[in-house]
Scaffold this active site. Sequence first.
Site, mmCIF file in Angstrom:
data_model
loop_
_atom_site.group_PDB
_atom_site.id
_atom_site.type_symbol
_atom_site.label_atom_id
_atom_site.label_comp_id
_atom_site.label_asym_id
_atom_site.label_seq_id
_atom_site.Cartn_x
_atom_site.Cartn_y
_atom_site.Cartn_z
ATOM 1 N N LYS A 1 0.850 -1.199 0.000
ATOM 2 C CA LYS A 1 0.000 0.000 0.000
ATOM 3 C C LYS A 1 0.888 1.252 0.000
ATOM 4 C CE LYS A 1 -3.279 -2.760 2.531
ATOM 5 N NZ LYS A 1 -4.633 -2.835 2.984
ATOM 6 N N GLU B 1 -9.325 -0.813 -2.108
ATOM 7 C CA GLU B 1 -9.058 0.587 -1.726
ATOM 8 C C GLU B 1 -9.112 1.489 -2.961
ATOM 9 O OE1 GLU B 1 -5.436 -0.225 0.381
ATOM 10 O OE2 GLU B 1 -6.587 -1.226 1.945
ATOM 11 N N GLU C 1 -10.730 -10.919 -2.092
ATOM 12 C CA GLU C 1 -10.468 -10.103 -0.907
ATOM 13 C C GLU C 1 -11.783 -9.528 -0.383
ATOM 14 O OE1 GLU C 1 -6.138 -8.849 -0.681
ATOM 15 O OE2 GLU C 1 -7.196 -7.245 -1.687
ATOM 16 N N GLY D 1 -7.448 -5.376 6.402
ATOM 17 C CA GLY D 1 -6.920 -4.451 7.402
ATOM 18 C C GLY D 1 -7.753 -4.390 8.667
ATOM 19 N N SER E 1 -6.420 -9.852 6.026
ATOM 20 C CA SER E 1 -5.866 -10.125 7.346
ATOM 21 C C SER E 1 -5.173 -11.483 7.455
ATOM 22 C CB SER E 1 -6.947 -9.977 8.432
ATOM 23 O OG SER E 1 -7.453 -8.654 8.435
HETATM 24 C C1 PEP Z 1 -4.562 -6.099 1.085
HETATM 25 O O1 PEP Z 1 -4.150 -4.958 1.167
HETATM 26 O O2 PEP Z 1 -4.727 -6.604 -0.036
HETATM 27 C C2 PEP Z 1 -4.856 -6.856 2.316
HETATM 28 C C3 PEP Z 1 -5.375 -8.049 2.197
HETATM 29 O O3 PEP Z 1 -4.567 -6.230 3.512
HETATM 30 P P1 PEP Z 1 -4.491 -6.942 4.965
HETATM 31 O O4 PEP Z 1 -3.696 -8.205 4.816
HETATM 32 O O5 PEP Z 1 -3.817 -5.927 5.843
HETATM 33 O O6 PEP Z 1 -5.898 -7.228 5.383
#
Ligand code: PEP
Length: 231
Positions: free
Chosen positions: A9, A87, A155, A161, A191
């Site tokens: 990110k 995002e 996702e 996050g 996560s």
């Molecule tokens: C991501 O940014 O694709 C993600 C899965 O973040 P996190 O592992 O922090 O949930």
Amino acid sequence: MKLIAGNWKMFKGPRETRDFCEAFAPPEGVEAVLCPPFVSLPAALESGHTIFAQNVHWADDGAYTGEISAPMLAELGVAGAIVGHSERRQFFGETDETVARRAVAALGHELRVIACVGESLEERESGQMELVLRAQVEAIRDAVGDHEGLVLAYEPVWAIGTGQTATPGQARQAHSIIKELVDVPVLYGGSVKPENAEELLTQEGVDGALVGGASLDVESFTALCRTAANL
Ligand code: PEP
């Protein structure tokens, strides 16, 4: 072989990137990919690790202030790009259409693509998970087909996050919906950390992980890669 991709990110400038890359030694038996911010790509590439960008524009060049094109990334030596991260969809107005156009451009310039899909909590709770996933996946599939450079990442937005992961059963179900639509590897993201990686990565249809927070620390990312390599 599982694919473990670290999405940094908007973290790590060139100096921190160089430090991470020098300390990072992924084990045999896993494909590890790092996705630093654009300005840190040259520093990351010096290391010889496999490096993806976090986004890519659909045009080769033009009046698109703030964007980076596929030929520019290819010239730098970048191996691929993420498209459609939630995002980007949430804060920067990405739609299924723009995500598909970005994927087409990247694959057309021989970059690999990790295309992200996933439902919000509201969509899951109102019973629309499958509908949303199908629309997102079909937009990409209809644009590029089962391209050998394409990887999808499931996702669920509510798991990114937040420290909340999909249960193994939820991941299995979503991956099977996606795999009915397109025959490409599918990563799970949301996560993922060393403590929960094994139970997620061993689910049917889970071909790897897209990792945010836990990819920022070289020890935890290496531990994740080790878990994936030993499965
Ligand atoms: C991501 O940014 O694709 C993600 C899965 O973040 P996190 O592992 O922090 O949930």
